[in-house]
Design a protein around this motif. Structure first.
Motif, PDB file in Angstrom:
ATOM      1  N   ASP A  69      32.114  11.201  54.824  1.00 40.62           N
ATOM      2  CA  ASP A  69      32.895  10.679  55.946  1.00 40.62           C
ATOM      3  C   ASP A  69      33.985   9.701  55.495  1.00 40.62           C
ATOM      4  OD1 ASP A  69      31.490   8.376  55.308  1.00 40.62           O
ATOM      5  OD2 ASP A  69      30.559   8.144  57.278  1.00 40.62           O
ATOM      6  N   GLY A  70      34.115   9.487  54.168  1.00 41.34           N
ATOM      7  CA  GLY A  70      35.160   8.635  53.636  1.00 41.34           C
ATOM      8  C   GLY A  70      34.720   7.217  53.288  1.00 41.34           C
ATOM      9  N   SER A  71      33.585   6.780  53.805  1.00 38.68           N
ATOM     10  CA  SER A  71      33.090   5.454  53.465  1.00 38.68           C
ATOM     11  C   SER A  71      32.573   5.463  52.024  1.00 38.68           C
ATOM     12  CB  SER A  71      31.999   5.006  54.427  1.00 38.68           C
ATOM     13  OG  SER A  71      30.879   5.870  54.341  1.00 38.68           O
ATOM     14  N   PHE A  72      32.491   4.289  51.412  1.00 37.89           N
ATOM     15  CA  PHE A  72      31.997   4.222  50.044  1.00 37.89           C
ATOM     16  C   PHE A  72      31.162   2.965  49.861  1.00 37.89           C
ATOM     17  CE2 PHE A  72      35.969   1.953  50.059  1.00 37.89           C
ATOM     18  CZ  PHE A  72      35.734   0.844  49.248  1.00 37.89           C
ATOM     19  N   PHE A  73      30.371   2.957  48.798  1.00 44.05           N
ATOM     20  CA  PHE A  73      29.557   1.789  48.469  1.00 44.05           C
ATOM     21  C   PHE A  73      29.419   1.702  46.968  1.00 44.05           C
ATOM     22  CE2 PHE A  73      26.753   5.370  49.058  1.00 44.05           C
ATOM     23  CZ  PHE A  73      25.793   5.252  48.073  1.00 44.05           C
ATOM     24  N   ASN A  74      29.145   0.481  46.512  1.00 41.07           N
ATOM     25  CA  ASN A  74      28.983   0.203  45.075  1.00 41.07           C
ATOM     26  C   ASN A  74      27.566  -0.267  44.806  1.00 41.07           C
ATOM     27  OD1 ASN A  74      31.765   0.617  44.526  1.00 41.07           O
ATOM     28  ND2 ASN A  74      32.197  -1.398  45.334  1.00 41.07           N
ATOM     29  N   ILE A  75      27.052   0.103  43.651  1.00 36.08           N
ATOM     30  CA  ILE A  75      25.745  -0.356  43.205  1.00 36.08           C
ATOM     31  C   ILE A  75      25.945  -0.919  41.789  1.00 36.08           C
ATOM     32  CG2 ILE A  75      23.403   0.287  42.552  1.00 36.08           C
ATOM     33  CD1 ILE A  75      23.509   2.429  44.690  1.00 36.08           C
TER      34      ILE A  75
ATOM     35  N   MET B 228      31.678   7.810  40.909  1.00 39.13           N
ATOM     36  CA  MET B 228      32.436   7.302  39.769  1.00 39.13           C
ATOM     37  C   MET B 228      31.632   6.195  39.094  1.00 39.13           C
ATOM     38  SD  MET B 228      36.355   7.273  41.302  1.00 39.13           S
ATOM     39  CE  MET B 228      36.586   5.642  40.802  1.00 39.13           C
ATOM     40  N   GLU B 229      31.613   6.217  37.774  1.00 35.37           N
ATOM     41  CA  GLU B 229      30.955   5.158  37.019  1.00 35.37           C
ATOM     42  C   GLU B 229      32.027   4.202  36.520  1.00 35.37           C
ATOM     43  OE1 GLU B 229      27.978   4.467  33.244  1.00 35.37           O
ATOM     44  OE2 GLU B 229      28.414   6.496  33.918  1.00 35.37           O
ATOM     45  N   ARG B 230      31.836   2.942  36.810  1.00 34.64           N
ATOM     46  CA  ARG B 230      32.781   1.920  36.368  1.00 34.64           C
ATOM     47  C   ARG B 230      32.078   0.994  35.388  1.00 34.64           C
ATOM     48  NH1 ARG B 230      37.318   1.828  40.070  1.00 34.64           N
ATOM     49  NH2 ARG B 230      36.878   3.299  41.726  1.00 34.64           N
ATOM     50  N   GLU B 231      32.801   0.012  34.896  1.00 34.90           N
ATOM     51  CA  GLU B 231      32.245  -0.877  33.866  1.00 34.90           C
ATOM     52  C   GLU B 231      31.002  -1.620  34.333  1.00 34.90           C
ATOM     53  OE1 GLU B 231      33.610  -4.779  31.324  1.00 34.90           O
ATOM     54  OE2 GLU B 231      35.146  -3.358  31.944  1.00 34.90           O
ATOM     55  N   LYS B 232      31.010  -2.147  35.539  1.00 32.05           N
ATOM     56  CA  LYS B 232      29.903  -2.978  36.006  1.00 32.05           C
ATOM     57  C   LYS B 232      29.138  -2.396  37.184  1.00 32.05           C
ATOM     58  CE  LYS B 232      31.956  -7.247  34.394  1.00 32.05           C
ATOM     59  NZ  LYS B 232      32.330  -8.617  34.712  1.00 32.05           N
ATOM     60  N   TYR B 233      29.600  -1.280  37.735  1.00 31.80           N
ATOM     61  CA  TYR B 233      28.915  -0.719  38.888  1.00 31.80           C
ATOM     62  C   TYR B 233      29.222   0.772  39.051  1.00 31.80           C
ATOM     63  CZ  TYR B 233      33.475  -1.760  40.961  1.00 31.80           C
ATOM     64  OH  TYR B 233      34.814  -1.841  41.209  1.00 31.80           O
ATOM     65  N   TYR B 234      28.464   1.415  39.920  1.00 32.26           N
ATOM     66  CA  TYR B 234      28.664   2.812  40.286  1.00 32.26           C
ATOM     67  C   TYR B 234      29.282   2.833  41.681  1.00 32.26           C
ATOM     68  CZ  TYR B 234      25.162   3.492  36.644  1.00 32.26           C
ATOM     69  OH  TYR B 234      24.470   3.467  35.469  1.00 32.26           O
ATOM     70  N   THR B 235      30.242   3.701  41.922  1.00 33.75           N
ATOM     71  CA  THR B 235      30.852   3.850  43.236  1.00 33.75           C
ATOM     72  C   THR B 235      30.521   5.239  43.761  1.00 33.75           C
ATOM     73  OG1 THR B 235      32.678   2.389  42.661  1.00 33.75           O
ATOM     74  CG2 THR B 235      33.012   3.852  44.536  1.00 33.75           C
ATOM     75  N   PHE B 236      29.947   5.296  44.946  1.00 37.35           N
ATOM     76  CA  PHE B 236      29.633   6.545  45.626  1.00 37.35           C
ATOM     77  C   PHE B 236      30.514   6.649  46.857  1.00 37.35           C
ATOM     78  CE2 PHE B 236      25.847   5.351  43.333  1.00 37.35           C
ATOM     79  CZ  PHE B 236      25.382   6.533  42.811  1.00 37.35           C
ATOM     80  N   THR B 237      31.113   7.813  47.089  1.00 35.09           N
ATOM     81  CA  THR B 237      31.924   8.040  48.276  1.00 35.09           C
ATOM     82  C   THR B 237      31.213   9.066  49.136  1.00 35.09           C
ATOM     83  OG1 THR B 237      33.930   7.623  47.013  1.00 35.09           O
ATOM     84  CG2 THR B 237      34.189   8.720  49.131  1.00 35.09           C
ATOM     85  N   CYS B 238      31.015   8.705  50.398  1.00 37.45           N
ATOM     86  CA  CYS B 238      30.355   9.603  51.346  1.00 37.45           C
ATOM     87  C   CYS B 238      31.354  10.618  51.879  1.00 37.45           C
ATOM     88  CB  CYS B 238      29.782   8.790  52.502  1.00 37.45           C
ATOM     89  SG  CYS B 238      28.595   7.529  52.002  1.00 37.45           S
TER      90      CYS B 238
END
Length: 78
Positions: free
Chosen positions: A70-76, A58-68
Motif C-alpha cells: 500500500d506504499g507505507s514503509f517501516f524500518n527495523i 532494502m538492507e541499509r547500514e544500520k537497519y532494514y527497510t520494508f515497503t508494504c
C-alpha cells in the motif's frame, strides 16, 4: 535478534510470504527454520502492512527497510 531479522529478510527476498510448500520443494529442509521464517514474515506483514503484503525490501547500514504494497514503509534496526 539480528539473526532472526536476517532470516526474516532472507525469507522475504527469497520467497515472500509464500506457503509452507516452499519447504517441501527444498532438498532436506529444516522444517523448524522454514516455519520460523514464515512466522516472522507473517507477523511483520500483519503488524506493519495490515496483511496486504510486502512490495520490496532494502538492507541499509544500520537497519532494514520494508515497503508494504500500500506504499507505507517501516524500518527495523539491525
Amino acid at each position: 535478534m539480528k539473526k532472526i531479522l536476517t532470516m526474516a529478510a532472507a525469507a522475504l527476498v527469497l520467497g515472500g510470504c509464500s506457503s509452507i510448500e516452499t519447504a517441501e520443494s527444498m532438498p532436506n529442509p529444516d522444517q523448524r527454520v522454514v516455519d520460523s521464517r514464515l512466522n516472522i514474515s507473517t507477523d511483520l506483514n500483519a503488524t506493519y502492512c495490515e496483511g496486504k503484503g510486502f512490495e520490496k525490501y532494502m538492507e541499509r547500514e544500520k537497519y532494514y527497510t520494508f515497503t508494504c504494497k500500500d506504499g507505507s514503509f517501516f524500518n527495523i534496526a539491525k
